[in-house]
Motif scaffolding. Structure first.
Motif, PDB file in Angstrom:
ATOM      1  N   ALA A  47      48.832  47.999  38.040  1.00 26.03           N
ATOM      2  CA  ALA A  47      47.651  47.397  38.669  1.00 26.03           C
ATOM      3  C   ALA A  47      47.912  45.905  38.843  1.00 26.03           C
ATOM      4  N   GLY A  48      47.396  45.333  39.919  1.00 24.57           N
ATOM      5  CA  GLY A  48      47.588  43.905  40.164  1.00 24.57           C
ATOM      6  C   GLY A  48      47.436  43.567  41.625  1.00 24.57           C
ATOM      7  N   ASN A  49      47.803  42.348  41.970  1.00 21.54           N
ATOM      8  CA  ASN A  49      47.724  41.843  43.335  1.00 21.54           C
ATOM      9  C   ASN A  49      49.120  41.593  43.871  1.00 21.54           C
ATOM     10  N   TYR A  50      49.380  42.096  45.066  1.00 20.12           N
ATOM     11  CA  TYR A  50      50.710  42.025  45.653  1.00 20.12           C
ATOM     12  C   TYR A  50      50.583  41.664  47.129  1.00 20.12           C
ATOM     13  N   THR A  51      51.712  41.662  47.827  1.00 22.65           N
ATOM     14  CA  THR A  51      51.693  41.427  49.258  1.00 22.65           C
ATOM     15  C   THR A  51      52.285  42.641  49.973  1.00 22.65           C
ATOM     16  N   LEU A  52      51.881  42.807  51.222  1.00 26.36           N
ATOM     17  CA  LEU A  52      52.486  43.807  52.096  1.00 26.36           C
ATOM     18  C   LEU A  52      53.430  43.072  53.028  1.00 26.36           C
TER      19      LEU A  52
END
Length: 150
Positions: A47-52
């Motif tokens: 779980a977390g924040n990422y980029t595409l």
């Protein structure tokens, strides 16, 4: 546009999620089991924040250019993951086909203690242009959160 993956259920070896873009449900996603210690190609994304980002150099590109010649511009990669690389949103139906990546589908089944998704190719063709737009935009973020409901 904003993308979010919300995990809603766990099987013995699988994790079922829902993909939202701008708060609107798009499709189901299927990943491997969530593990405290990563097993290569058998572990859900933390779980977390990422980029595409758009990956045009990875090995799956040739296969997807043949499967989706009018649609494919590159693989949609979830980037910036700890201990993971080349994590794409792609087609498939069960946890054995994930290789650590989310698979997309328009429905799901629960068989022998694990989730499977259905109509994966249809879901991919629907979400790909939206995810491509996010990956090519300035706000190319995706969040993944656990919110198990069943």
């Amino acid at each position: 546009m904003k993308a979010k993956i919300i995990r809603v259920a766990e099987g013995k070896q699988s994790t079922l999620s829902q993909l939202y873009i701008d708060g609107i449900f798009q499709c189901y996603l299927l990943e491997d089991k969530i593990r405290a210690i990563k097993i290569p190609k058998q572990t859900a994304i933390p779980a977390g924040n990422y980029t595409l980002r758009l990956n045009i150099w990875g090995g799956m590109n040739a296969e997807y250019r043949q499967k989706f010649p009018k649609l494919h511009k590159g693989m949609i990669e979830i980037n910036g993951l700890p201990n993971f690389s080349f994590v794409y949103i792609h087609i498939g139906n069960n946890f054995r086909q994930t290789a650590g990546c989310p698979l997309c589908g328009f429905g799901f089944d629960f068989i022998d203690g694990d989730y499977q998704i259905v109509r994966s190719k249809d879901a991919y063709q629907m979400i790909y242009p939206k995810l491509l737009s996010i990956a090519q935009g300035a706000e190319n973020h995706i969040s993944i959160e656990n919110n198990f409901q069943f």
